[in-house]
Design a protein around this motif. Structure first.
Motif, short mmCIF file in Angstrom:
data_model
loop_
_atom_site.label_atom_id
_atom_site.label_comp_id
_atom_site.label_asym_id
_atom_site.label_seq_id
_atom_site.Cartn_x
_atom_site.Cartn_y
_atom_site.Cartn_z
N GLN A 1 46.04 29.56 9.75
CA GLN A 1 46.25 29.79 11.17
C GLN A 1 45.00 29.44 11.99
N GLY A 2 43.83 29.78 11.47
CA GLY A 2 42.60 29.53 12.25
C GLY A 2 41.45 29.18 11.33
N LEU A 3 40.44 28.53 11.92
CA LEU A 3 39.31 28.06 11.14
C LEU A 3 38.05 28.09 11.99
N GLN A 4 36.99 28.70 11.44
CA GLN A 4 35.66 28.63 12.03
C GLN A 4 34.76 27.88 11.06
N ILE A 5 34.05 26.89 11.56
CA ILE A 5 33.23 26.04 10.72
C ILE A 5 31.79 26.09 11.24
N GLN A 6 30.87 26.54 10.42
CA GLN A 6 29.46 26.57 10.76
C GLN A 6 28.75 25.47 9.97
N ILE A 7 28.13 24.55 10.69
CA ILE A 7 27.52 23.37 10.08
C ILE A 7 26.01 23.47 10.22
#
Length: 371
Positions: A324-330
């Motif tokens: 449903q959702g995605l948080q991506i820390q690069i």
């Protein structure tokens, strides 16, 4: 800078990857019952020689990993100007995703023709999207959206139609993919498995997992309020007898009361088990190539197999979930993900599409899924 990522200003054709210190991407929603809200890309660059001057409002920014990418649009720049030589100065650039753009595009007294839910959005609003962006439909929609005179943002109407349809939305490249409920089965079988072990190929090892029982998403009585037709309510009487009433009210664009009743019946039955689990999964790219996961997400294949073990058990439990959702820390070290999922059973419409006589709890209002 960032592990396996490149960043390009597509408007000026400048690759600025080496200037990026960190970046964050947010997309999707927390649960199946939340509306789709704007996500975006936020990144911080070195700015000791005014590198931020290379970015202006609405510049298209491409975030790319392993050939899979998403486009964002610059909306705001925050300057952190350091004293002295200024060599430590930075700038943080905040970008909209396509949903954010849709939230800023308003129409006034727009006459919408009655049509299938997804096709109505495509026919009425596709021409208003930024150049190069489109709605990409997998099915026109299985519910009919009422024809009416609409004033508001594209995003608001899109959410109304998706509540009515009970399909899925995903952003990829510069486009917005919409999947009708009868086409949700096309997402099977799941290509990715998240598991307790190490990563290899299409298996991704997670570093942390949270199990969340239904909570506020637990519903056994649902009322659907269409714009014109009479409001409809459906109840899972067995669940109410066990747990009491847990109600939900949905405002939809259903064109008639029969369709509204079908939706109310589906929601009240599929959300009526309080032991059903949503998940929050944390994983990273430190020991795993991003390719397989990004391939699945960007090719609109968001269904995953999830293996987990309940404390005290000696074997794993496997469940079919949809992202449903995605948080991506690069960062310079690697890419870190926090992903929210819902049970795919909420979208298992084949149970009614494949059986026109399907009855749940004495309720025959599904009409074979053709709400």
């Amino acid at each position: 800078m960032a592990h396996a990522w490149t960043f390009t200003n597509e408007t000026t054709t400048v690759d600025f990857t080496d200037e990026v210190q960190s970046a964050n991407i947010v997309k999707g929603r927390a649960t199946q019952d939340d509306q789709y809200s704007p996500g975006g890309l936020t990144f911080t660059i070195r700015n000791q020689t005014d590198q931020a001057a290379g970015f202006t409002l609405n510049d298209q920014i491409k975030a790319n990993t392993d050939g899979f990418y998403q486009i964002f649009w610059v909306k705001e720049i925050l300057f952190n100007d350091m004293p002295g030589t200024g060599l430590a100065s930075t700038a943080t650039i905040i970008c909209n995703d396509l949903l954010g753009i849709m939230g800023r595009i308003n129409v006034v007294n727009d006459s919408l023709a009655q049509a299938e839910t997804l096709e109505q959005i495509n026919a009425e609003f596709n021409s208003l999207l930024p150049t190069g962006s489109d709605f990409v439909l997998t099915g026109n929609g299985d519910s009919i959206a009422i024809g009416d005179t609409y004033t508001g943002s594209i995003l608001n109407r899109l959410n109304q139609n998706l509540v009515t349809e009970q399909g899925w939305l995903g952003l990829f490249a510069e486009d917005c993919g919409l999947i009708s409920r009868s086409n949700m089965q096309d997402l099977l079988p799941a290509t990715i498995t998240f598991r307790r072990g190490t990563s290899s190929g299409y298996n991704v090892g997670y570093s942390n997992i949270e199990r969340i029982q239904l909570g506020t998403n637990f519903v056994n009585k649902c009322s659907v309020i269409p714009p014109v037709a009479t409001a409809q309510t459906a109840t899972d009487s067995a669940s109410v007898a066990l747990y009491g009433v847990y109600g939900q009210t949905l405002a939809t664009v259903d064109y008639n009361s029969s369709q509204a009743l079908g939706l109310a019946s589906w929601i009240s039955s599929t959300r009526s088990d309080p032991t059903t689990l949503n998940f929050v999964i944390t994983f990273d790219s430190l020991t795993d190539n991003l390719f397989r996961f990004m391939e699945a997400i960007f090719y609109q294949l968001p269904v995953i197999n999830l293996e987990y073990r309940v404390p005290g058990d000696v074997t794993d439990t496997t469940t079919l979930q949809i992202v449903q959702g995605l948080q991506i820390q690069i960062t310079n070290v690697g890419t870190f993900f926090i992903m929210t999922t819902s049970p795919f059973s909420y979208y298992a419409f084949e149970v009614i599409y494949n059986d026109t006589e399907f009855v749940y709890n004495g309720n025959t209002n599904y009409n074979g899924g053709n709400w």
